[in-house]
Design an enzyme around this catalytic site. Structure first.
Site, PDB file in Angstrom:
ATOM      1  N   ASP A  66     -16.360 -74.478 -11.442  1.00 57.85           N
ATOM      2  CA  ASP A  66     -17.144 -73.217 -11.405  1.00 57.85           C
ATOM      3  C   ASP A  66     -16.653 -72.242 -12.550  1.00 57.85           C
ATOM      4  O   ASP A  66     -15.431 -72.604 -12.980  1.00 57.85           O
ATOM      5  CB  ASP A  66     -16.717 -72.477  -9.853  1.00 57.85           C
ATOM      6  CG  ASP A  66     -17.249 -70.947  -9.858  1.00 57.85           C
ATOM      7  OD1 ASP A  66     -18.189 -70.913  -9.961  1.00 57.85           O
ATOM      8  OD2 ASP A  66     -16.395 -70.199  -9.333  1.00 57.85           O
ATOM      9  N   ASP A  68     -16.814 -68.036 -12.664  1.00 59.11           N
ATOM     10  CA  ASP A  68     -16.295 -66.791 -12.490  1.00 59.11           C
ATOM     11  C   ASP A  68     -15.328 -66.966 -11.402  1.00 59.11           C
ATOM     12  O   ASP A  68     -15.587 -67.444 -10.175  1.00 59.11           O
ATOM     13  CB  ASP A  68     -17.482 -65.813 -11.932  1.00 59.11           C
ATOM     14  CG  ASP A  68     -18.433 -65.466 -13.122  1.00 59.11           C
ATOM     15  OD1 ASP A  68     -18.010 -64.652 -13.791  1.00 59.11           O
ATOM     16  OD2 ASP A  68     -19.616 -66.019 -13.015  1.00 59.11           O
TER      17      ASP A  68
END
Length: 242
Positions: A66, A68
């Site tokens: 991932d 953010d």
């Protein structure tokens, strides 16, 4: 006359003591900053012939990352209350057009992320999977990749599934063999259908002393030797609940 002289001398020493305390504070703070940002290395030990043979018998695994609050944190022009302390310089600034409007994103890299990517790219095939829009996610991934070619495979918001108002990530869209794929993500909702294939990590915003990525390296080093990642990661279910 002597009284005023003594009072002035006392005031001078009090002022000098305060100045000295402030200088010591600044020195300690600067020293702490230098220590925190010293180059950290994870000792990658050369594999024994037996370990090399073991790896040769296993399929190379895929690590899904991932962006953010996992590898980076960013805020844009329109944020009223940025989560980063005012005056903290970003690692890089992105200028993208969203709905024909130019937007600037100020991106901060999680501590040690560059070194983390350098090491784990030797062990796994890396895939970026973010719920962000492609125009933003691709630009962030380009910066993190830095022309090394380690983040070539990427998935964005359009590849997510919208369920109950949240974006979820389907690991089967990346690899049908769930024994050899797992995801590193700060949001349990994103991988709620694949908890046995996930490593939770706390969300990061601005803490310069964070070492979460470094702390994962020993486990990631060992995980590549197992037949099925789920046999290990399924034991982390209590972490997903917290």
């Amino acid at each position: 006359m002597i009284k005023y002289f003594v009072m002035g001398l006392r005031g001078f020493f009090l002022l000098a003591a305060k100045i000295w305390s402030f200088v010591c504070y600044c020195f300690k703070r600067q020293a702490r900053t230098v220590i925190q940002h010293q180059t950290v290395r994870y000792e990658v030990i050369q594999l024994s012939p037996l370990s090399k043979h073991r790896l040769s018998m296993l399929k190379r695994k895929t690590l899904v990352l991932d962006l953010d609050e996992t590898l980076i944190h960013s805020h844009h022009d329109g944020v009223l209350k940025p989560t980063v302390k005012p005056g903290t310089p970003p690692d890089f600034v992105l200028k993208v057009n969203i709905d024909r409007h130019p937007v600037r994103f100020f991106v901060h890299k999680r501590p040690h992320v560059d070194y983390f990517l350098e090491i784990v790219s030797q062990w796994y095939d890396l895939v970026v999977f973010t719920a962000s829009m492609e125009i933003y996610g691709a630009a962030v991934a380009d910066k993190l990749d830095n022309n090394k070619g380690i983040l070539r495979r990427r998935y964005y918001r359009q590849h997510c599934h919208l369920a109950e108002g949240s974006y979820t990530k389907d690991l089967c869209d990346i690899c049908s063999d769930l024994s050899s794929i797992f995801i590193l993500d700060n949001s349990p909702v994103a991988y709620r259908n694949y908890q046995d294939n996930a490593i939770p990590i706390r969300s990061w915003f601005s803490d310069p002393t964070d070492t979460a990525l470094l702390c994962l390296l020993p486990m990631l080093d060992a995980l590549r030797f197992c037949n099925d990642v789920r046999s290990v990661l399924s034991r982390n279910l209590h972490l997903h609940r917290t």
